[in-house]
Design a protein around this motif. Structure first.
Motif, PDB file in Angstrom:
ATOM      1  N   LEU A 153      18.704  50.350  68.877  1.00  0.00           N
ATOM      2  CA  LEU A 153      19.784  49.553  68.295  1.00  0.00           C
ATOM      3  C   LEU A 153      21.127  50.093  68.770  1.00  0.00           C
ATOM      4  O   LEU A 153      21.373  51.291  68.741  1.00  0.00           O
ATOM      5  N   GLN A 207      25.662  49.611  69.350  1.00  0.00           N
ATOM      6  CA  GLN A 207      26.854  49.655  68.514  1.00  0.00           C
ATOM      7  C   GLN A 207      27.393  48.279  68.111  1.00  0.00           C
ATOM      8  O   GLN A 207      27.996  48.133  67.060  1.00  0.00           O
ATOM      9  N   LEU A 236      28.192  44.788  66.600  1.00  0.00           N
ATOM     10  CA  LEU A 236      27.809  44.249  65.296  1.00  0.00           C
ATOM     11  C   LEU A 236      28.753  43.089  64.962  1.00  0.00           C
ATOM     12  O   LEU A 236      29.971  43.239  65.061  1.00  0.00           O
ATOM     13  N   SER A 282      27.447  49.564  60.620  1.00  0.00           N
ATOM     14  CA  SER A 282      26.473  50.155  61.530  1.00  0.00           C
ATOM     15  C   SER A 282      26.961  51.542  61.906  1.00  0.00           C
ATOM     16  O   SER A 282      28.073  51.709  62.407  1.00  0.00           O
ATOM     17  N   ARG A 316      30.600  50.744  63.138  1.00  0.00           N
ATOM     18  CA  ARG A 316      31.072  49.378  63.317  1.00  0.00           C
ATOM     19  C   ARG A 316      31.023  48.659  61.963  1.00  0.00           C
ATOM     20  O   ARG A 316      30.066  48.826  61.199  1.00  0.00           O
ATOM     21  N   VAL A 322      21.920  49.794  60.052  1.00  0.00           N
ATOM     22  CA  VAL A 322      22.868  48.818  59.525  1.00  0.00           C
ATOM     23  C   VAL A 322      22.669  48.733  58.017  1.00  0.00           C
ATOM     24  O   VAL A 322      21.543  48.535  57.537  1.00  0.00           O
ATOM     25  N   ARG A 358      20.911  54.396  65.125  1.00  0.00           N
ATOM     26  CA  ARG A 358      21.799  53.571  64.318  1.00  0.00           C
ATOM     27  C   ARG A 358      21.019  52.832  63.232  1.00  0.00           C
ATOM     28  O   ARG A 358      19.883  52.406  63.427  1.00  0.00           O
ATOM     29  N   SER A 366      23.434  41.893  66.475  1.00  0.00           N
ATOM     30  CA  SER A 366      23.601  43.203  67.111  1.00  0.00           C
ATOM     31  C   SER A 366      22.810  43.176  68.402  1.00  0.00           C
ATOM     32  O   SER A 366      22.261  42.131  68.781  1.00  0.00           O
ATOM     33  N   THR A 367      22.754  44.301  69.106  1.00  0.00           N
ATOM     34  CA  THR A 367      22.009  44.361  70.367  1.00  0.00           C
ATOM     35  C   THR A 367      21.004  45.496  70.302  1.00  0.00           C
ATOM     36  O   THR A 367      21.197  46.494  69.589  1.00  0.00           O
ATOM     37  N   GLN A 368      19.931  45.317  71.045  1.00  0.00           N
ATOM     38  CA  GLN A 368      18.857  46.311  71.081  1.00  0.00           C
ATOM     39  C   GLN A 368      18.381  46.475  72.510  1.00  0.00           C
ATOM     40  O   GLN A 368      18.109  45.491  73.209  1.00  0.00           O
TER      41      GLN A 368
END
Length: 1257
Positions: free
Chosen positions: A227, A229, A231, A197, A184, A208, A206, A242-244
């Motif tokens: 972590l 995808q 971004l 990412s 990403r 970044v 992942r 981002s997401t976790q």
């Protein structure tokens, strides 16, 4: 649609009538947009994509400058598609394939991610710049530096404790199976940095990495388990989102540019329930869109798609809107993006070519109603909760609140009841199109969905309860069962179980108004669609007026429609709606009333009662009255907002109005960060205080004025007559001695309704006191009488204050009351109350102790004197011997001594007059020393020797003051005729002098001598007629009397004496020669006056012409008509204003410090007749005026002379003299308008011209 803010920031539409206060949100949903496919270009024809559908596009970008679209395929081809010619051009190809293509925000660079995990940076012309491996072992240029202070075991580890130092770093687990594995790419808003990412080939997790524009690695993120995808770099550049996936929750996390985590918030889903496809920031970085979809538990299970909009305020993330696209295949979301130019426009595309465009706007959801029912409730949407703050009870910033409502689904809209009496009720529309009705009262069971407080704050208020829940399906499903999320917008609660909402029409430019009803008609909990009204236009805002039952609709093209919902009719009305008016605010801060632009820098507005409040870009809050005003007046008020007054106050930068608390003075403002500020706008405060005073609510008004530092004089000045009539009510309501004393101490003679707090123009004229008594004395007397009538013991200190505060302090009376308290305290029946010592201590707080000591001494009460002296800093060795000496004296002489010590000489004189003849010499000395002659004369009868002695002393005093006539009268009263005669001779009062001579028994010779002496003095004073009377009647010398009359030009009186004594020979020897000589003198004098007048007049005309030429030259060289030019035209002659200022500036400053005589001399010198002097024109005007006055005064004398000439046949000399006088007067009359022009006569600053003209007319 509306993106509801933490308290909102934009109030954009309001419907206003005489007493209605509405503030509604406004928003727009462009709705389902049916677009025709105008360009259909196939990528399979030329072999860029396989025909079996196995290939796919990894990137697409619109390039407006080149009028083409850039497409990147997974096979590695980069294709330019010309939109005009529909031709395809392959500009490059990568053998290993492409996974991502991303253009910089300025479209100057393009970044390609290849199948071999490399990055290729190229220009917009596809010229390669550099190529880098994604996975680098180095951290980057921003690597942190370790200074080597201590070891890890010795560092502070916070809440994790010391065991964290010995914990081994756990390995990061690989990426989630739902991760698509693709890299990403996201750019910072300025295009200087790009974040990538990608999944690490060694760990499967992942990472970044942040790269510069030249593909130089800047930083690498720390190892983060779970972590995902998604971004997105915030356009403002501060954070990367981002997401976790954590063990028990799903978070959106934020990175800094250096790779470190910086904040997070949790998504409202269980772990493993959804996956996040994308994160998208809008262009101004205020909204984060989260695109989610359900994870498939089974192969054929349905998956729902969601879009959530998150905003942050006060460091708390709010879920403001939740769009549920359902599980239908055609409704599945395939593309989501923010508009690159319009910040709050969101585009969505579904799999079934269902395109949606949402326009979001900030809004404030607050309760509405009349002043008596408005509670100032404001609702904040926070996911599946509604946070409600009752500002009438508490002012707390979100996410804190007074109470909160827990819903089953995420909330999208909140609507308060528009009925003024039910403004605390609210309806909530959630993401599943369920409408929850909450009402206050009529329930004894506690609602579990309503909880008090939020974020640790609790307040005791009446909370609503969930009454019923409705659902509505009809407008939620269109053709093909495709879901249109948030199809209902502008949801409004009209009446009980009656709602109004707007949905999209079949065309993008049309809308439909729906009437929804509940109650018995709602079968199965579903709202009944009573009727639908199509609107030819896109409705973007709606406002309801419950008083007139009219709905104002605003369309996207700017039109305003009036909708009568009871008659189901729409009437076009562009401007005023009867007694109503439209208030509107554009997104460019232009504020309109009807179709008139009132201001152009307004950021928010609200209407409360008769006031309109606005905040502006100049960081001010202005409050203007709408009563009896016009649009022109409002425009003038807003344009003159820089002038400081009670309607304008400074506020913090970026402040927006949230609400106004009713029956109070609080104005709630919200700052850009989200925190709140309460201000008390002076205009609102004064208006509320005036209402309380009109209602005789003195306590509320007093407490507000005391807290907000409003001068307490307004309590009286607002309406003096009403205040004095209700003084007892005022005292009983205040019921505090300290508060009453505070009111007394602030009293001033000034009328504060005319100075500090001027009354509104529309207010009634306040009744003023007609009596001659002063304001402070009037209030003190009235309140003291009321307090003595209510409870004199309780208000003892206030009564003392009323005596002290008077314009002439009544300290003796106050001390006497203290003495009475002391005497009462010794009585066996003394009741509890203020003691004499406490009262005296309070008096010493109000009055200087030395002054109070002197006044206590003036009461002649030595016990009171000692009590005051003990409270002072005086040495007993000083005052006790003095008091003991006084005690030994006779009572009158004691009082005299005390009054003399206190410099009360009139009282001392009165007491000393009672001490007997032995003290008369001391009495007379006191009279002479203090000039108390008038008072002393009143203390003794007229026939007493003492009275005569005082009178003689008074006469001598008047002689020393050169008041001889008054001295003579006093001497005559005391039978001191010799002294009286001398005084009258000195004053020239010949009649009184002759009377005194008669009282002294003067003989005829003595009287004749006295008469001749007096006549000589009268001649010196040019009183020839009076001198002639003395010579004729007392000296018997009529010949000398006639000569004096001829010398004084008293022709007729001289003729009378000549004929009385039959001395006709005098006519020939003296009379006729005298009148002929006088005629010649007058002719010469008149000729001189005419010559001088003509010369000055001609010179004045020349000076004015030269002055005009100089002024014209100044105007030609400098600016147009200015203040200096006006000054020059009035005060200068042939020199400029600067020359004149330079010449006289220093001399004027010296003159101002001199004596009045020198000032007059300098003024005469300044107005010089010398040619070329700066003020020659003024000097000429003065000279001409003096000439006219002299000529005017000759008319009487010439008239008397003419009668004498005619009597003795001197016709020709008489005619000559008369013609000369008439010629002089006619010359003056003809020249008046030429000398004193109209402008000069109207100029009040020109006293010379005004006085001279008045003398002639």
């Amino acid at each position: 649609m509306v993106l509801q803010s933490q308290f909102g920031v934009y109030n954009c539409f309001s419907l206003l009538s005489c007493s209605v206060k509405d503030l509604h949100r406004w928003g727009k949903l462009s709705g389902e947009i049916v677009k025709l496919v105008t360009n259909d270009i196939s990528l399979t024809v030329d072999g860029f994509l396989p025909g079996d559908g196995s290939g796919h596009i990894v990137g697409i970008e619109d390039l407006p400058d080149q009028e083409c679209v850039c497409v990147a395929t997974a096979a590695g081809d980069v294709i330019l598609c010309n939109l005009s010619t529909k031709q395809l051009e392959c500009v490059g190809s990568v053998d290993s394939g492409l996974t991502t293509m991303s253009w910089s925000p300025d479209q100057e660079l393009v970044l390609l991610v290849t199948g071999q995990q490399t990055l290729i940076m190229m220009t917009k012309d596809f010229e390669p710049i550099t190529e880098r491996e994604i996975h680098q072992d180095d951290f980057g240029e921003g690597k942190f530096i370790t200074v080597g202070w201590g070891k890890k075991e010795t560092q502070f580890h916070g809440s994790e404790g010391k065991q964290a130092a010995h914990r081994k770093q756990t390995e990061v687990p690989p990426a989630s199976p739902s991760d698509d594995g693709r890299p990403r790419v996201t750019w910072r808003g300025d295009g200087q940095f790009v974040a990538v990412s990608a999944i690490c080939p060694h760990t499967g997790a992942r990472k970044v990495r942040v790269w510069s524009r030249e593909l130089v690695l800047q930083s690498t993120s720390e190892p983060i388990p779970g972590l995902e995808q998604a971004l997105a770099w915030k356009p403002s550049g501060s954070l990367i989102a981002s997401t976790q996936e954590k063990p028990n929750k799903h978070d959106v996390v934020f990175f800094e540019k250096n790779g470190l985590l910086h904040g997070e918030f949790t998504l409202p889903f269980q772990k493993g329930q959804v996956k996040v496809n994308e994160l998208l920031w809008n262009v101004d970085s205020t909204i984060l869109a989260v695109w989610l979809e359900d994870l498939k538990k089974e192969k054929n299970s349905e998956t729902n798609t969601y879009v959530q909009l998150w905003t942050v305020g006060n460091y708390h993330w709010y879920l403001k809107q939740s769009l549920h696209f359902g599980s239908a295949a055609k409704s599945r979301l395939v593309s989501l993006l923010w508009d690159p130019e319009i910040p709050y426009r969101l585009h969505a595309l579904c799999k079934g070519w269902h395109a949606l465009c949402y326009d979001w706007h900030w809004s404030t959801d607050c309760s509405t109603g009349e002043e008596s029912h408005l509670v100032a409730n404001v609702a904040v949407i926070d996911g599946d909760k509604v946070l409600v703050t009752a500002f009438q009870h508490s002012v707390v910033p979100p996410p804190m609140c007074t109470f909160q409502l827990q819903l089953q689904q995420a909330v999208n809209q909140v609507a308060f009841h528009t009925d003024p009496t039910k403004s605390t009720d609210l309806a909530v529309l959630d993401a599943s199109n369920r409408i929850s009705i909450y009402r206050v009262g009529d329930s004894t069971v506690k609602d579990p969905t309503v909880t008090l407080g939020g974020s640790g704050f609790k307040a005791s208020v009446e909370t609503p309860h969930l009454e019923k829940t409705y659902r509505y399906f009809e407008v939620c499903c269109g053709e093909g069962k495709q879901v249109n999320p948030l199809a209902l917008r502008l949801f409004t609660w009209m009446q009980d179980d009656t709602f109004l909402a707007v949905s999209q029409g079949r065309l993008a430019t049309h809308a439909v108004i729906h009437h929804l009803t509940g109650g018995p008609e709602a079968e199965g909990g579903c709202l009944h669609l009573r009727w639908s009204v199509p609107v030819d236009g896109d409705v973007i805002s709606l406002c309801y007026n419950p008083k007139t039952r009219a709905v104002a609709l605003q369309l996207a093209d700017g039109r305003i429609l009036k909708y009568l919902w009871g008659e189901c009719k729409i009437l076009v009305k562009m401007a005023g709606l009867g007694t109503e008016a439209i208030l509107g605010l554009t997104d460019r801060c232009r504020f309109f009333i009807n179709d008139v632009e009132v201001a152009s820098n307004v950021t928010s507005f609200a209407r409360y009662d008769e006031f309109l409040l606005v905040t502006t870009h100049s960081h001010t809050c202005q409050c203007v009255s709408l009563r009896d005003t016009s649009l022109k007046v409002l425009q003038a008020d807003f344009s003159s907002s820089s002038t400081p007054n009670e309607t304008l106050r400074k506020v913090e930068r970026g402040s927006r109005i949230v609400t106004v608390v009713p029956q109070d003075t609080k104005l709630i403002l919200q700052m850009p960060r989200g925190n709140l500020e309460t201000v008390h706008h002076r205009a609102l405060v004064l208006a509320q205080i005036r209402k309380w005073l009109d209602r005789l609510m003195f306590k509320e008004a007093f407490e507000c004025m005391r807290k907000l530092r409003i001068n307490l004089n307004l309590l009286y000045d607002h309406n003096p007559k009403v205040f004095l009539e209700n003084v007892e009510t005022f005292i009983k309501q205040i019921d505090s001695v300290n508060y009453i004393n505070l009111f007394f101490t602030e009293l001033k003679e000034e009328d504060f309704t005319k100075t500090m707090y001027p009354s509104p123009i529309s207010s009634s004229v306040q009744l003023q006191q007609c009596s001659g008594q002063k304001k402070v004395d009037l209030i003190c007397d009235a309140m003291r009488a009321a307090m003595e009538n209510i409870d004199p013991q309780k208000y003892c200190l206030s009564i003392l204050t009323s005596h002290v505060k008077k314009s002439t302090p009544e300290l003796e009376i106050a001390l006497q009351k203290v003495h009475e308290l002391r005497a009462a305290s010794l009585s066996p029946v003394f009741s509890e109350g203020v003691t004499a010592e406490a009262a005296l201590k309070y008096l010493l707080f109000l009055v200087d102790v030395n002054e109070l000591y002197d006044h206590s001494l003036g009461t002649y009460d030595f016990d009171l004197v000692v009590m005051v002296a003990e409270k002072s800093q005086k040495d007993p060795k000083e005052y006790l011997p003095f008091l003991n000496t006084l005690r030994k004296m006779e009572i009158n002489y004691q009082h005299y001594t005390i009054d003399k010590y206190l410099k009360r000489y009139k009282k001392a004189l009165c007491h000393l007059s009672k001490c007997g003849p032995e003290h008369f010499s001391e009495f007379l000395n006191l009279v002479k020393d203090q000039n108390l002659y008038n008072e002393a004369l009143k203390l003794y009868p007229p026939d007493t020797p003492e009275h005569k002695a005082v009178g003689i002393a008074f006469g001598e005093h008047l002689n020393q003051k050169h008041l001889y006539e008054q001295a003579g009268l006093i001497f005559a009263r005391c039978d001191a005729f010799e002294r009286a005669l001398d005084a009258f001779l000195s004053s020239g009062s010949w009649q009184q002098a002759l009377c005194m001579a008669s009282r002294l028994g003067y003989t005829a010779d003595q009287l004749a001598g006295l008469a001749r002496s007096l006549a000589g003095k009268l001649v010196e004073q040019r009183k020839h007629a009076e001198a002639a009377i003395l010579l004729e009647q007392y000296a018997q010398d009529y010949e000398e009397a006639v000569l004096l009359l001829l010398e004084g030009t008293a022709w007729e009186e001289a003729l009378r004496l000549i004929h009385k004594y039959r001395r006709l020979d005098i006519l020939e020897t003296n009379f006729k020669p005298a009148i002929l000589a006088a005629q010649r003198n007058y002719l010469v004098f008149l000729d001189s006056q005419k010559t001088t007048f003509t010369r000055h007049r001609q010179r004045l005309l020349v000076v004015r012409e030269l002055k005009e030429q100089a002024r014209q030259g100044l105007l030609a060289d400098e600016t147009p008509h200015c203040l200096e030019a006006d000054l020059l035209s009035e005060t200068s002659s042939i020199v400029t204003a600067s020359d004149m200022s330079g010449k006289y500036s220093h001399s004027n400053s010296r003159i101002s410090a001199r004596s009045s005589k020198n000032r007059r001399k300098a003024e005469r010198k300044r107005h010089s007749l010398k040619e070329g002097s700066p003020l020659e024109d003024l000097a000429l005007l003065e000279a001409l005026g003096e000439n006219i006055r002299t000529t005017e005064n000759m008319k009487g004398e010439v008239h008397s002379l003419l009668k004498g000439l005619v009597l003795f046949g001197y016709d020709e000399p008489a005619r000559e003299l008369q013609q000369a006088l008439e010629a002089a007067l006619q010359l003056i009359e003809r020249s008046l308008l030429e000398i004193w022009t109209t402008d000069l006569q109207q100029n009040p600053a020109n006293p010379v011209g005004a006085c001279s003209l008045m003398a002639v007319t």
